[in-house]
Design a protein around this motif. Sequence first.
Motif, PDB file in Angstrom:
ATOM      1  N   VAL A 185       0.843  -1.194   0.000  1.00 60.18           N
ATOM      2  CA  VAL A 185       0.000   0.000   0.000  1.00 60.18           C
ATOM      3  C   VAL A 185       0.881   1.247   0.000  1.00 60.18           C
ATOM      4  O   VAL A 185       0.578   2.235  -0.679  1.00 60.18           O
ATOM      5  CB  VAL A 185      -0.967  -0.010   1.208  1.00 60.18           C
ATOM      6  N   ASP A 186       1.986   1.209   0.739  1.00 61.44           N
ATOM      7  CA  ASP A 186       2.909   2.347   0.743  1.00 61.44           C
ATOM      8  C   ASP A 186       3.490   2.585  -0.653  1.00 61.44           C
ATOM      9  O   ASP A 186       3.655   3.736  -1.068  1.00 61.44           O
ATOM     10  CB  ASP A 186       4.038   2.145   1.760  1.00 61.44           C
ATOM     11  N   ASP A 187       3.777   1.508  -1.383  1.00 62.99           N
ATOM     12  CA  ASP A 187       4.248   1.649  -2.770  1.00 62.99           C
ATOM     13  C   ASP A 187       3.178   2.324  -3.624  1.00 62.99           C
ATOM     14  O   ASP A 187       3.494   3.122  -4.506  1.00 62.99           O
ATOM     15  CB  ASP A 187       4.586   0.287  -3.378  1.00 62.99           C
ATOM     16  N   THR A 188       1.923   1.993  -3.359  1.00 61.45           N
ATOM     17  CA  THR A 188       0.814   2.586  -4.114  1.00 61.45           C
ATOM     18  C   THR A 188       0.744   4.086  -3.843  1.00 61.45           C
ATOM     19  O   THR A 188       0.559   4.892  -4.765  1.00 61.45           O
ATOM     20  CB  THR A 188      -0.515   1.895  -3.742  1.00 61.45           C
ATOM     21  N   ARG A 189       0.899   4.486  -2.590  1.00 60.88           N
ATOM     22  CA  ARG A 189       0.906   5.915  -2.249  1.00 60.88           C
ATOM     23  C   ARG A 189       2.092   6.626  -2.904  1.00 60.88           C
ATOM     24  O   ARG A 189       1.958   7.732  -3.426  1.00 60.88           O
ATOM     25  CB  ARG A 189       0.929   6.106  -0.733  1.00 60.88           C
ATOM     26  N   GLU A 190       3.252   6.002  -2.873  1.00 55.68           N
ATOM     27  CA  GLU A 190       4.444   6.598  -3.501  1.00 55.68           C
ATOM     28  C   GLU A 190       4.255   6.738  -5.013  1.00 55.68           C
ATOM     29  O   GLU A 190       4.680   7.728  -5.606  1.00 55.68           O
ATOM     30  CB  GLU A 190       5.698   5.768  -3.196  1.00 55.68           C
ATOM     31  N   PHE A 191       3.620   5.752  -5.622  1.00 54.93           N
ATOM     32  CA  PHE A 191       3.321   5.817  -7.048  1.00 54.93           C
ATOM     33  C   PHE A 191       2.401   7.015  -7.323  1.00 54.93           C
ATOM     34  O   PHE A 191       2.589   7.744  -8.294  1.00 54.93           O
ATOM     35  CB  PHE A 191       2.657   4.509  -7.495  1.00 54.93           C
ATOM     36  N   GLY A 192       1.424   7.225  -6.445  1.00 53.02           N
ATOM     37  CA  GLY A 192       0.540   8.380  -6.574  1.00 53.02           C
ATOM     38  C   GLY A 192       1.310   9.690  -6.504  1.00 53.02           C
ATOM     39  O   GLY A 192       1.024  10.628  -7.261  1.00 53.02           O
ATOM     40  N   LYS A 193       2.292   9.769  -5.615  1.00 45.75           N
ATOM     41  CA  LYS A 193       3.122  10.979  -5.517  1.00 45.75           C
ATOM     42  C   LYS A 193       3.886  11.211  -6.816  1.00 45.75           C
ATOM     43  O   LYS A 193       3.984  12.344  -7.294  1.00 45.75           O
ATOM     44  CB  LYS A 193       4.116  10.866  -4.352  1.00 45.75           C
ATOM     45  N   ARG A 194       4.443  10.150  -7.369  1.00 45.18           N
ATOM     46  CA  ARG A 194       5.169  10.260  -8.652  1.00 45.18           C
ATOM     47  C   ARG A 194       4.219  10.718  -9.761  1.00 45.18           C
ATOM     48  O   ARG A 194       4.576  11.560 -10.586  1.00 45.18           O
ATOM     49  CB  ARG A 194       5.775   8.913  -9.046  1.00 45.18           C
ATOM     50  N   LEU A 195       3.031  10.142  -9.773  1.00 46.75           N
ATOM     51  CA  LEU A 195       2.049  10.504 -10.789  1.00 46.75           C
ATOM     52  C   LEU A 195       1.653  11.969 -10.661  1.00 46.75           C
ATOM     53  O   LEU A 195       1.473  12.675 -11.660  1.00 46.75           O
ATOM     54  CB  LEU A 195       0.820   9.597 -10.669  1.00 46.75           C
ATOM     55  N   ALA A 196       1.534  12.450  -9.440  1.00 55.25           N
ATOM     56  CA  ALA A 196       1.139  13.846  -9.201  1.00 55.25           C
ATOM     57  C   ALA A 196       2.096  14.826  -9.869  1.00 55.25           C
ATOM     58  O   ALA A 196       1.676  15.916 -10.268  1.00 55.25           O
ATOM     59  CB  ALA A 196       1.059  14.114  -7.698  1.00 55.25           C
ATOM     60  N   ALA A 197       3.351  14.441 -10.014  1.00 56.98           N
ATOM     61  CA  ALA A 197       4.328  15.327 -10.653  1.00 56.98           C
ATOM     62  C   ALA A 197       3.965  15.606 -12.115  1.00 56.98           C
ATOM     63  O   ALA A 197       4.388  16.609 -12.680  1.00 56.98           O
ATOM     64  CB  ALA A 197       5.726  14.733 -10.556  1.00 56.98           C
ATOM     65  N   LEU A 198       3.158  14.732 -12.720  1.00 59.19           N
ATOM     66  CA  LEU A 198       2.726  14.918 -14.114  1.00 59.19           C
ATOM     67  C   LEU A 198       1.421  15.695 -14.224  1.00 59.19           C
ATOM     68  O   LEU A 198       1.046  16.109 -15.320  1.00 59.19           O
ATOM     69  CB  LEU A 198       2.507  13.557 -14.794  1.00 59.19           C
ATOM     70  N   LEU A 199       0.736  15.867 -13.102  1.00 68.46           N
ATOM     71  CA  LEU A 199      -0.617  16.425 -13.135  1.00 68.46           C
ATOM     72  C   LEU A 199      -0.620  17.938 -13.018  1.00 68.46           C
ATOM     73  O   LEU A 199       0.268  18.530 -12.420  1.00 68.46           O
ATOM     74  CB  LEU A 199      -1.451  15.815 -12.009  1.00 68.46           C
ATOM     75  N   ARG A 200      -1.675  18.528 -13.584  1.00 65.07           N
ATOM     76  CA  ARG A 200      -1.862  19.972 -13.510  1.00 65.07           C
ATOM     77  C   ARG A 200      -3.350  20.276 -13.478  1.00 65.07           C
ATOM     78  O   ARG A 200      -4.190  19.421 -13.802  1.00 65.07           O
ATOM     79  CB  ARG A 200      -1.159  20.671 -14.660  1.00 65.07           C
ATOM     80  N   ALA A 201      -3.666  21.481 -13.094  1.00 61.24           N
ATOM     81  CA  ALA A 201      -5.066  21.898 -13.033  1.00 61.24           C
ATOM     82  C   ALA A 201      -5.747  21.614 -14.377  1.00 61.24           C
ATOM     83  O   ALA A 201      -5.163  21.851 -15.432  1.00 61.24           O
ATOM     84  CB  ALA A 201      -5.156  23.382 -12.688  1.00 61.24           C
ATOM     85  N   GLY A 202      -6.951  21.087 -14.299  1.00 59.31           N
ATOM     86  CA  GLY A 202      -7.712  20.730 -15.488  1.00 59.31           C
ATOM     87  C   GLY A 202      -7.663  19.253 -15.833  1.00 59.31           C
ATOM     88  O   GLY A 202      -8.413  18.783 -16.681  1.00 59.31           O
ATOM     89  N   ASP A 203      -6.789  18.498 -15.167  1.00 59.31           N
ATOM     90  CA  ASP A 203      -6.663  17.071 -15.463  1.00 59.31           C
ATOM     91  C   ASP A 203      -7.777  16.265 -14.817  1.00 59.31           C
ATOM     92  O   ASP A 203      -8.173  16.526 -13.678  1.00 59.31           O
ATOM     93  CB  ASP A 203      -5.315  16.528 -14.981  1.00 59.31           C
ATOM     94  N   LEU A 204      -8.237  15.259 -15.545  1.00 60.79           N
ATOM     95  CA  LEU A 204      -9.210  14.289 -15.057  1.00 60.79           C
ATOM     96  C   LEU A 204      -8.519  12.939 -14.987  1.00 60.79           C
ATOM     97  O   LEU A 204      -7.974  12.452 -15.984  1.00 60.79           O
ATOM     98  CB  LEU A 204     -10.418  14.216 -15.994  1.00 60.79           C
ATOM     99  N   VAL A 205      -8.521  12.352 -13.786  1.00 64.05           N
ATOM    100  CA  VAL A 205      -7.910  11.045 -13.552  1.00 64.05           C
ATOM    101  C   VAL A 205      -9.009  10.118 -13.051  1.00 64.05           C
ATOM    102  O   VAL A 205      -9.649  10.397 -12.035  1.00 64.05           O
ATOM    103  CB  VAL A 205      -6.763  11.130 -12.518  1.00 64.05           C
TER     104      VAL A 205
END
Length: 157
Positions: A15-35
């Motif tokens: 589960v911690d790996d899943t949270r870390e993956f989310g943090k990495r993914l957030a670096a690609l995200l910007r306002a207006g994105d739909l996930v």
Amino acid sequence: MTEADMTVHCELSTVDDTREFGKRLAALLRAGDLVVLVGPLGAGKTALAQGIGAGLGVTGAVTSPTFVISRVHRAGSGGVPMVHVDAYRLGGVVEVDDLDLDASIDESVTVVEWGEGLVEQLSPARLDVRISRRDDDVREVELVPHGGDWGARLASF
């Protein structure tokens, strides 16, 4: 190159790996994105949303919005706000429209659990995150881009 060619696959052991993956993914995200988070109960959708929230720098705890349907998480200093939606209890597109998510989609990252088939009309581009959980609790994740510049963004992931 097709969207299938741009799909990113990975395995997450905890589960911690899943949270870390989310943090990495957030670096690609910007306002207006739909996930759109797709996966069965217990796959790790909320843990992934928690990681995205942490990576975006939102304030407060990111918890499952199952009973409130939608939560707005304010941006911390220099961060991007996140709208976190759980569409599990929604009966259809009409109920999604009643949430007025399109009113805030341009100013925030919108993360929707259980949204497949319900929220695609909110944006001409989106990222589907498909999560499955194997018997050994390893999560298999696929990032599937739909439109926009997702292919370019995922190329560096």
